[in-house]
Design an enzyme around this catalytic site. Structure first.
Site, PDB file in Angstrom:
ATOM      1  N   SER A   1      16.411   4.378  -4.063  1.00  0.00           N
ATOM      2  CA  SER A   1      17.720   3.979  -4.597  1.00  0.00           C
ATOM      3  C   SER A   1      17.672   2.859  -5.634  1.00  0.00           C
ATOM      4  O   SER A   1      18.706   2.512  -6.196  1.00  0.00           O
ATOM      5  CB  SER A   1      18.650   3.567  -3.455  1.00  0.00           C
ATOM      6  OG  SER A   1      19.170   4.726  -2.841  1.00  0.00           O
TER       7      SER A   1
ATOM      8  N   LYS B   1      19.287   3.468  -8.921  1.00  0.00           N
ATOM      9  CA  LYS B   1      20.711   3.238  -9.213  1.00  0.00           C
ATOM     10  C   LYS B   1      20.931   2.066 -10.175  1.00  0.00           C
ATOM     11  O   LYS B   1      22.009   1.932 -10.752  1.00  0.00           O
ATOM     12  CB  LYS B   1      21.481   3.043  -7.898  1.00  0.00           C
ATOM     13  CG  LYS B   1      21.542   4.352  -7.100  1.00  0.00           C
ATOM     14  CD  LYS B   1      21.968   4.161  -5.651  1.00  0.00           C
ATOM     15  CE  LYS B   1      21.944   5.514  -4.931  1.00  0.00           C
ATOM     16  NZ  LYS B   1      21.835   5.391  -3.484  1.00  0.00           N
TER      17      LYS B   1
ATOM     18  N   SER C   1      25.104   1.778  -1.601  1.00  0.00           N
ATOM     19  CA  SER C   1      24.045   2.693  -2.039  1.00  0.00           C
ATOM     20  C   SER C   1      24.486   4.157  -1.898  1.00  0.00           C
ATOM     21  O   SER C   1      23.699   5.025  -1.527  1.00  0.00           O
ATOM     22  CB  SER C   1      22.741   2.451  -1.263  1.00  0.00           C
ATOM     23  OG  SER C   1      21.651   2.912  -2.034  1.00  0.00           O
TER      24      SER C   1
END
Length: 256
Positions: A24, A27, A81
């Site tokens: 993640s 991101k 997230s």
């Protein structure tokens, strides 16, 4: 790896060019592109595709037909997230790219943008195929590349505002026009108070990430006692406690 943005130096490096999975922490780049090309006030309608994320993955709980402002989706993606928020953002931004013709195409159009932007930053050891970092062998980066991406992202004040937020209250409407209220908490344990940074280090915020293949990951933005901005990145730690232990070890050398 630890990078001092004031002196533009790499202050700690271990395997920073190794090909690794970002999970993640991807991101960070998704947010950077959304802030660069998107309008924060835009209303985004969540598609079936965006809402339909695996239940064992990290999500904001968005449903198809929800209408959410882009700004709120960014908070959901960076704090909670949310993989669903990441797809909704990618479809919105990728869909406005001229090449996109349909929903599935807009995520790949967004991935093309990710690769172009990363390359423009000098992140030559990276390749991205999705906005959320779900495992794919063609989706990889390196600590150094992630630092380059992160360094560009922190130039944006809205990005800093988002990653430094501990908890965010959001209101949006569902498919029937009814109001939905949620609170999204940050997954960053420095911000929740579960972890304490070394003496002299002031944590602004960052992005966590975890998958089986990627291990435990964290990109962090902080200031040392001299007020110099520091980007520090750990990828592939073998557990959550070790992730923060490694991060603190790296940071403790640069507290002054």
């Amino acid at each position: 790896g630890t990078f001092n943005l004031a002196t533009n130096t790499v202050t700690y490096a271990q395997n920073i060019y190794e090909k690794l999975y970002p999970a993640s922490t991807t991101k960070i780049l998704t947010a950077y592109i959304a802030l660069k090309y998107g309008n924060l006030e835009d209303y985004v309608t969540v598609s079936e595709n965006a809402a339909n994320q695996a239940s064992d993955s990290s999500v904001c709980g968005l449903k198809a037909g929800d209408v959410v402002q882009l700004k709120d989706l960014l908070y959901g993606m960076m704090l909670k997230s949310g993989n669903d928020a990441a797809i909704a953002i990618a479809e919105h931004i990728g869909g406005s790219a001229e090449i996109a013709v349909h929903v599935a195409g807009s995520v790949s159009a967004f991935a093309d943008m990710m690769n172009q932007e990363a390359l423009a930053m000098g992140a030559t050891r990276s390749h991205f195929v999705n906005p959320n970092g779900l495992p794919d062998e063609n989706h990889y980066t390196s600590v150094y590349d992630l630092y380059l991406i992160f360094q560009n992202a922190v130039q944006n004040q809205t990005f800093l505002d988002i990653i430094s937020t501990m908890s965010y209250d959001v209101v949006y409407t569902d498919v029937n026009g009814a109001g939905v209220e949620k609170t999204w908490e940050n997954t960053n344990q420095y911000l929740t108070g579960k972890e304490k940074a070394p003496e002299g280090i002031t944590v602004v915020g960052g992005k966590t990430g975890t998958t089986g293949a990627a291990g435990y990951c964290l990109g962090l933005y902080s200031y040392n006692a001299s007020g110099q901005p520091i980007v520090s990145i750990v990828l592939k730690a073998d557990g959550k406690s070790n992730l923060y232990l490694l991060m603190n070890e790296m940071l403790s050398g640069f507290a002054n």
